[in-house]
Motif scaffolding. Structure first.
Motif, PDB file in Angstrom:
ATOM      1  N   TYR A 226       0.775  -1.094  -0.020  1.00  0.00           N
ATOM      2  CA  TYR A 226      -0.042   0.059   0.140  1.00  0.00           C
ATOM      3  C   TYR A 226       0.779   1.262   0.167  1.00  0.00           C
ATOM      4  CZ  TYR A 226      -4.156   3.091   1.364  1.00  0.00           C
ATOM      5  OH  TYR A 226      -4.860   4.015   1.677  1.00  0.00           O
ATOM      6  N   ARG A 227       0.459   2.203  -0.850  1.00  0.00           N
ATOM      7  CA  ARG A 227       1.050   3.617  -1.123  1.00  0.00           C
ATOM      8  C   ARG A 227       0.200   4.729  -0.813  1.00  0.00           C
ATOM      9  NH1 ARG A 227       6.267   4.470  -2.932  1.00  0.00           N
ATOM     10  NH2 ARG A 227       5.210   6.285  -3.896  1.00  0.00           N
ATOM     11  N   LEU A 228       0.480   5.947  -0.507  1.00  0.00           N
ATOM     12  CA  LEU A 228      -0.266   6.868  -0.479  1.00  0.00           C
ATOM     13  C   LEU A 228      -0.633   7.532  -1.658  1.00  0.00           C
ATOM     14  CD1 LEU A 228      -1.679   8.834   1.367  1.00  0.00           C
ATOM     15  CD2 LEU A 228       0.526  10.136   1.585  1.00  0.00           C
ATOM     16  N   THR A 229       0.211   7.335  -2.965  1.00  0.00           N
ATOM     17  CA  THR A 229      -0.229   7.805  -4.272  1.00  0.00           C
ATOM     18  C   THR A 229       0.266   6.462  -5.029  1.00  0.00           C
ATOM     19  OG1 THR A 229       1.863   8.652  -4.610  1.00  0.00           O
ATOM     20  CG2 THR A 229       0.423  10.045  -3.753  1.00  0.00           C
ATOM     21  N   GLY A 230      -0.462   6.835  -6.412  1.00  0.00           N
ATOM     22  CA  GLY A 230       0.031   5.959  -7.485  1.00  0.00           C
ATOM     23  C   GLY A 230      -1.058   4.801  -7.419  1.00  0.00           C
ATOM     24  N   ILE A 231      -0.633   3.756  -8.396  1.00  0.00           N
ATOM     25  CA  ILE A 231      -1.335   2.772  -8.701  1.00  0.00           C
ATOM     26  C   ILE A 231      -1.675   1.663  -7.102  1.00  0.00           C
ATOM     27  CG2 ILE A 231      -1.667   0.296  -9.538  1.00  0.00           C
ATOM     28  CD1 ILE A 231      -0.332   1.385 -12.161  1.00  0.00           C
ATOM     29  N   GLN A 232      -0.881   1.686  -6.219  1.00  0.00           N
ATOM     30  CA  GLN A 232      -0.552   0.886  -5.190  1.00  0.00           C
ATOM     31  C   GLN A 232      -1.539   1.508  -4.129  1.00  0.00           C
ATOM     32  OE1 GLN A 232       2.023   2.145  -6.615  1.00  0.00           O
ATOM     33  NE2 GLN A 232       3.844   0.310  -6.539  1.00  0.00           N
ATOM     34  N   ALA A 233      -1.993   2.865  -4.521  1.00  0.00           N
ATOM     35  CA  ALA A 233      -2.790   3.419  -3.599  1.00  0.00           C
ATOM     36  C   ALA A 233      -4.326   2.907  -3.733  1.00  0.00           C
ATOM     37  CB  ALA A 233      -2.748   5.046  -3.779  1.00  0.00           C
ATOM     38  N   ALA A 234      -4.641   2.708  -5.158  1.00  0.00           N
ATOM     39  CA  ALA A 234      -5.827   2.413  -5.455  1.00  0.00           C
ATOM     40  C   ALA A 234      -6.078   0.980  -5.458  1.00  0.00           C
ATOM     41  CB  ALA A 234      -6.095   2.712  -6.777  1.00  0.00           C
ATOM     42  N   ASN A 235      -4.824   0.255  -5.610  1.00  0.00           N
ATOM     43  CA  ASN A 235      -5.249  -1.299  -5.767  1.00  0.00           C
ATOM     44  C   ASN A 235      -3.939  -1.800  -4.880  1.00  0.00           C
ATOM     45  OD1 ASN A 235      -7.402  -1.868  -7.011  1.00  0.00           O
ATOM     46  ND2 ASN A 235      -6.344  -1.226  -9.035  1.00  0.00           N
ATOM     47  N   PRO A 236      -3.805  -1.922  -3.666  1.00  0.00           N
ATOM     48  CA  PRO A 236      -2.885  -2.379  -2.850  1.00  0.00           C
ATOM     49  C   PRO A 236      -2.686  -4.038  -2.961  1.00  0.00           C
ATOM     50  CG  PRO A 236      -4.334  -1.562  -1.312  1.00  0.00           C
ATOM     51  CD  PRO A 236      -4.832  -1.186  -2.716  1.00  0.00           C
ATOM     52  N   GLN A 237      -1.569  -4.622  -3.272  1.00  0.00           N
ATOM     53  CA  GLN A 237      -1.474  -5.938  -3.189  1.00  0.00           C
ATOM     54  C   GLN A 237      -0.898  -6.546  -2.121  1.00  0.00           C
ATOM     55  OE1 GLN A 237      -2.320  -7.645  -6.379  1.00  0.00           O
ATOM     56  NE2 GLN A 237      -2.997  -5.658  -6.953  1.00  0.00           N
ATOM     57  N   PHE A 238      -1.091  -7.763  -1.856  1.00  0.00           N
ATOM     58  CA  PHE A 238      -0.948  -8.607  -0.642  1.00  0.00           C
ATOM     59  C   PHE A 238       0.473  -9.083  -1.079  1.00  0.00           C
ATOM     60  CE2 PHE A 238      -0.256 -12.222   2.140  1.00  0.00           C
ATOM     61  CZ  PHE A 238      -0.897 -11.942   3.423  1.00  0.00           C
ATOM     62  N   ILE A 239       1.550  -8.725  -0.252  1.00  0.00           N
ATOM     63  CA  ILE A 239       2.709  -9.212  -0.549  1.00  0.00           C
ATOM     64  C   ILE A 239       3.434 -10.049   0.639  1.00  0.00           C
ATOM     65  CG2 ILE A 239       3.273  -7.157  -2.141  1.00  0.00           C
ATOM     66  CD1 ILE A 239       4.850  -5.846   0.226  1.00  0.00           C
ATOM     67  N   GLY A 240       2.760 -10.568   1.612  1.00  0.00           N
ATOM     68  CA  GLY A 240       3.210 -11.452   2.467  1.00  0.00           C
ATOM     69  C   GLY A 240       4.269 -10.513   3.472  1.00  0.00           C
ATOM     70  N   LEU A 241       5.428 -11.475   3.737  1.00  0.00           N
ATOM     71  CA  LEU A 241       6.118 -10.752   4.737  1.00  0.00           C
ATOM     72  C   LEU A 241       7.408  -9.940   4.187  1.00  0.00           C
ATOM     73  CD1 LEU A 241       6.441 -13.786   7.234  1.00  0.00           C
ATOM     74  CD2 LEU A 241       5.274 -11.530   7.439  1.00  0.00           C
ATOM     75  N   ASP A 242       7.093  -9.523   2.741  1.00  0.00           N
ATOM     76  CA  ASP A 242       8.092  -8.751   2.006  1.00  0.00           C
ATOM     77  C   ASP A 242       8.724  -7.606   2.721  1.00  0.00           C
ATOM     78  OD1 ASP A 242       8.051 -10.763   0.247  1.00  0.00           O
ATOM     79  OD2 ASP A 242       7.605  -9.331  -1.452  1.00  0.00           O
ATOM     80  N   ASN A 243       7.755  -6.743   3.366  1.00  0.00           N
ATOM     81  CA  ASN A 243       8.060  -5.598   4.134  1.00  0.00           C
ATOM     82  C   ASN A 243       9.017  -5.781   5.322  1.00  0.00           C
ATOM     83  OD1 ASN A 243       6.529  -3.581   2.552  1.00  0.00           O
ATOM     84  ND2 ASN A 243       4.652  -3.982   3.576  1.00  0.00           N
ATOM     85  N   TYR A 244       8.631  -6.892   5.929  1.00  0.00           N
ATOM     86  CA  TYR A 244       9.523  -7.208   7.196  1.00  0.00           C
ATOM     87  C   TYR A 244      11.128  -7.767   6.731  1.00  0.00           C
ATOM     88  CZ  TYR A 244       5.418  -6.786   9.749  1.00  0.00           C
ATOM     89  OH  TYR A 244       4.205  -6.391  10.367  1.00  0.00           O
ATOM     90  N   ALA A 245      10.868  -8.402   5.412  1.00  0.00           N
ATOM     91  CA  ALA A 245      12.242  -8.715   5.068  1.00  0.00           C
ATOM     92  C   ALA A 245      12.886  -7.506   4.550  1.00  0.00           C
ATOM     93  CB  ALA A 245      12.107  -9.700   3.839  1.00  0.00           C
ATOM     94  N   ALA A 246      12.478  -6.522   3.856  1.00  0.00           N
ATOM     95  CA  ALA A 246      12.980  -5.413   3.233  1.00  0.00           C
ATOM     96  C   ALA A 246      13.504  -4.593   4.496  1.00  0.00           C
ATOM     97  CB  ALA A 246      11.836  -4.486   2.436  1.00  0.00           C
ATOM     98  N   ALA A 247      12.711  -4.475   5.570  1.00  0.00           N
ATOM     99  CA  ALA A 247      13.388  -3.784   6.830  1.00  0.00           C
ATOM    100  C   ALA A 247      14.529  -4.432   7.459  1.00  0.00           C
ATOM    101  CB  ALA A 247      12.095  -3.565   7.810  1.00  0.00           C
ATOM    102  N   LEU A 248      14.520  -5.686   7.400  1.00  0.00           N
ATOM    103  CA  LEU A 248      15.607  -6.503   8.116  1.00  0.00           C
ATOM    104  C   LEU A 248      16.600  -6.089   7.188  1.00  0.00           C
ATOM    105  CD1 LEU A 248      13.943  -9.485   9.743  1.00  0.00           C
ATOM    106  CD2 LEU A 248      14.628  -7.406  10.764  1.00  0.00           C
ATOM    107  N   GLY A 249      16.423  -6.168   5.911  1.00  0.00           N
ATOM    108  CA  GLY A 249      17.588  -6.063   5.037  1.00  0.00           C
ATOM    109  C   GLY A 249      18.140  -4.637   4.883  1.00  0.00           C
ATOM    110  N   ASP A 250      17.354  -3.730   5.242  1.00  0.00           N
ATOM    111  CA  ASP A 250      17.909  -2.240   5.065  1.00  0.00           C
ATOM    112  C   ASP A 250      18.897  -1.656   6.231  1.00  0.00           C
ATOM    113  OD1 ASP A 250      17.864   0.364   4.623  1.00  0.00           O
ATOM    114  OD2 ASP A 250      15.917   0.972   5.002  1.00  0.00           O
ATOM    115  N   PRO A 251      19.968  -1.580   5.722  1.00  0.00           N
ATOM    116  CA  PRO A 251      21.064  -1.188   6.683  1.00  0.00           C
ATOM    117  C   PRO A 251      20.390   0.202   7.498  1.00  0.00           C
ATOM    118  CG  PRO A 251      21.698  -0.734   4.625  1.00  0.00           C
ATOM    119  CD  PRO A 251      20.674  -1.366   4.346  1.00  0.00           C
TER     120      PRO A 251
END
Lengths: 483, 308
Positions: free
Chosen positions: B61-86
């Motif tokens: 989900y985003r505040l603007t753009g396509i993902q604002a109108a149609n957010p997609q389920f992406i599982g734990l990707d966000n958590y993986a991205a956070a742990l991978g972000d220095p």
């Protein structure tokens, strides 16, 4: 004890009463104004009793603060004159101005949240580059969808060049009326130049010329930051627009190439730009603090106006909106004599896009209708009123700028040497940002890359991180990288 | 003291309870009816948003753009991205240093020290002192932030003027230390008042006896004062740690910079959710922040309970 406990509710009651009273008084104060206006409208005054309509304008400008020119114009010209015009048509319309004075990124977030929750002003300012992502999110709709056929029949479109209309268009549809366009170049302080022994009509022909002038200033004029090129995430789009992209087009590459449909990833061009940043900020030519401070852009404006920055890459907005002797945010009484300007040179002569020696970037904002507006017809009437020749002439007033309207530009620009120069000499050299919804995210990745380089990260690793982010955003097929 | 006294008269009650089982049920039902509105409020304003945040954290989900109108389920990707972000690791570290430096050492340490030093003060002098300290606490954050920016400014700052050394870029060279000092200044009043209140509950006779027995100031502090007010101190520490962990006011001074040097977790969330518009990612980090807060709270509650 009891007496004390009762104090609180009674204070709350008093406060509420005061609020209610003040709300009443502000509500009624607008009535005499419209009542005073209606007698001039003759017989239709009686018909003005129709259901009262309130329209709201939102803009990132405040009277006496940020973009004072726009805010004063809205409150002093647009609101009274539009209300008068509506009264003459027998409509009881009240217009309110909802001005803010914050960083553009914060204004954008506020706007998105307003629209997302189904609220927001009827007419609001937007940067053209936000149109794509807002349209995709369905926060805004094409003008003729919101307000009907009145839009396409508006006579003003004929005065607005297509390139400028495109700033507020997405997928071939108009989402708003543009306010004008702008150009980017180098400003310099003539006093500083003189002390450094550089000419008053200084014009660098390559990046090396910029660096050597900055080195001369550093050696000969102590206490002055020689050269400031916007960098970092704190400055947001200013970093990309005043700094990175004008440099990039000077290497002969646009950030997005329409013919190959690829974005610039970790290419020699991008690395050349980052190397330039590194040279500026690692050798003490530029002040890295400004690029990381919370209000860095204002600080750069202020220091330039106080003769503390020698050379600054900025847009014509700084000339007309910031340094303007009366009403600018950081006015310079001697703006006309002390501020010099030069083309942004390509990396080397002839190395710019289209083989140019000098380059620039242009953008521009506009005004958009809120699809949630309860009175879309009247909102369009207000929007087109604000873009009418008389209104734009009144806006330009004593300080010309490159407006969207050809008829206004022809009548006003000749009185301001800098803006005449921009419209005649800089705009033919310019380039525009790609109108994709993903662009703002690419822009943030670029800002981050410049920030890291300014903070001392090696160019190669900053460029690689940027490339990785870009691949995630647009897919590897659409990224040009390597030499 | 009072809970222990309450235990003595308590036993008679259970003894008389069994014969009236029906009345107990009625009482339970009554109690439920009474707390239902409160529970409904908690559900609507606390539990639902928390669950919603967990859900959003699993989308793009985003505040603007396509993902604002149609957010997609992406599982734990966000958590993986956070742990991978220095920068997530960086902001977690910055936050811990900020909490330890400004809340634990700064606010509690300084607050207790002030309360201990001035414990004997009474009357007008104490009122003046309290007002001075509380002023720092009650001024709105935006005003305080402006004052501190003016105070620490490189060229025209008050601190540089007072020190007589020109142009030390405090917020640039010592960003984290600057906001730690800032937050200590800002929050010490609360700890000082709380510690002052705790100290005043100490029976003077205890200290008097200790002094007569020849205990030094340090010994009194260690053996009498600290053990007696340990509960107050821990409660205070719990509150200020959580507040500081979630504190956003450093943003007003440094905006998380320079180069993420003061980017605490709330600022990291703000940057990703409301500057980069990645609401889904921001929600995932918020969930992580929630877990960290719960852990802190649990640790403190454990320690508190041990004492009882």
């Amino acid at each position: 004890m009891y007496a004390k406990r009762r104090l609180l509710p009674s204070m709350a009651l008093l406060t509420t009463a005061a609020l209610v009273l003040s709300a009443c008084s502000s509500g009624s104060s607008s009535t005499p104004a419209s009542a005073a206006a209606s007698p001039g409208a003759g017989q239709s005054a009686a018909a003005a009793g129709g259901a009262p309509i309130t329209l709201t304008i939102a803009a990132n400008s405040v009277v006496g603060g940020k973009s004072n020119q726009e805010a004063s114009w809205i409150t002093d010209y647009v609101i009274p004159n539009f209300q008068k015009e509506m009264a003459a048509q027998g409509k009881n319309v009240t217009v309110q101005f909802n001005g803010t004075g914050v960083a553009d990124e914060n204004y954008k977030a506020q706007l998105a949240l307003d629209l997302k929750s189904g609220g927001g002003a009827d007419v609001f300012d937007m940067d053209g580059i936000w149109i794509g992502e807002f349209a995709q999110a369905k926060y805004i709709k094409p003008l003729n969808t919101v307000a009907g056929s009145d839009v396409d029949n508006w006579d003003g479109w004929a005065q607005i060049p297509t390139a400028v209309q495109d700033n507020l268009s997405f997928n071939g549809q108009r989402y708003g009326i543009p306010m004008g366009t702008d150009g980017r170049f180098l400003y310099f302080n003539k006093d500083v130049m003189q002390k450094a022994g550089l000419p008053a009509d200084w014009q660098p022909k390559s990046w090396a010329d910029i660096i050597s002038a900055a080195q001369t200033i550093k050696a000969k004029v102590p206490g002055v930051t020689p050269l400031q090129i916007d960098a970092g995430t704190a400055m947001g789009e200013a970093t990309t627009m005043q700094g990175f992209l004008p440099l990039l087009v000077g290497t002969g590459a646009k950030i997005y190439d329409e013919s190959t449909q690829k974005w610039q990833g970790d290419t020699p061009n991008v690395e050349a730009v980052l190397n330039f940043y590194q040279q500026v900020y690692s050798t003490g030519l530029g002040d890295p603090q400004i690029q990381t401070a919370a209000k860095g852009r204002d600080q750069s404006f202020q220091e330039f106006s106080q003769e503390k920055i020698g050379i600054l890459a900025e847009s014509d907005y700084m000339w007309r909106g910031v340094l303007k002797p009366d009403g600018g945010a950081f006015p310079m009484a001697n703006r006309g004599t002390e501020v010099g300007y030069a083309f942004m040179p390509a990396e080397k002569a002839g190395s710019g896009i289209r083989g140019q020696d000098y380059v620039s970037m242009s953008g521009g904002g506009g005004r958009v209708l809120n699809p949630n507006s309860k009175n879309p017809k009247e909102a369009w009437a207000l929007l087109s009123f604000m873009a009418s020749k008389d209104a734009v002439l009144a806006y330009v007033g004593k300080q010309p700028q490159i407006t969207m309207r050809q008829d206004v530009n022809d009548a006003t620009l000749s009185s301001d040497p800098l803006l005449l120069w921009v419209s005649q000499k800089v705009l033919p050299l310019t380039a525009y940002r790609p109108g994709f919804a993903v662009y703002p995210q690419v822009s943030q990745a670029l800002q981050l890359a410049t920030q890291e380089v300014v903070a001392g990260t090696p160019v190669a690793s900053a460029a690689k991180e940027y490339n990785d982010t870009l691949v995630k955003l647009v897919g590897a097929d659409h990224v040009a990288s390597g030499g | 003291m009072s809970p222990r006294e309450a235990e003595t008269p308590a036993p008679p009650l259970p003894a008389s309870a069994p014969p009236e089982a029906g009345a107990t049920a009625l009482r339970t039902r009554g109690a439920v009816a009474f707390i239902a509105p409160a529970l409904a409020l908690v559900a609507v304003f606390l539990i639902f948003p928390a669950l919603w945040t967990l859900y959003l954290g699993l989308t793009d989900y985003r505040l603007t753009g396509i993902q604002a109108a149609n957010p997609q389920f992406i599982g734990l990707d966000n958590y993986a991205a956070a742990l991978g972000d220095p920068r997530f690791g960086n902001s977690l570290w910055v936050t811990l240093v900020y909490v330890f430096g400004s809340a634990v050492i700064g606010q509690l340490g300084l607050g207790f020290t002030l309360a201990w030093i001035f414990r004997g003060w009474r009357g007008a002098s104490r009122t003046v002192l309290e007002i001075l300290v509380i002023v720092a606490w009650i001024i709105p954050s935006s005003v305080v932030a402006f004052l501190w920016i003016a105070f620490l400014d490189t060229h025209d700052g008050t601190l540089n003027a007072v020190l007589g050394n020109a142009d030390v870029p405090w917020l640039f060279s010592w960003p984290l230390l600057s906001i730690i000092v800032f937050n200590t200044w800002r929050g010490t009043a609360f700890s000082m008042l709380l510690c002052g209140g705790a100290l005043s509950t100490l029976p003077p006779s205890h200290l008097e006896t200790a002094r007569l027995a020849g205990a030094s100031s340090w010994q009194q502090l260690r053996d009498i004062v600290l053990p007696s007010i340990r509960g107050h101190l821990l409660t205070n520490l719990l509150l200020i740690s959580l507040w500081t962990f979630n504190d956003f006011s450093p943003y007003l001074i440094t905006a998380g910079g320079p180069n993420f040097g003061t980017e605490t977790l709330p600022i990291y969330i703000f940057r990703n959710a409301l500057t980069n518009f990645q609401l889904g990612y921001g929600a995932a980090i918020s969930a992580i922040l929630l877990v960290i807060n719960l852990v802190i709270a649990l640790v403190y509650l454990r320690v508190l309970r041990k004492r009882n």
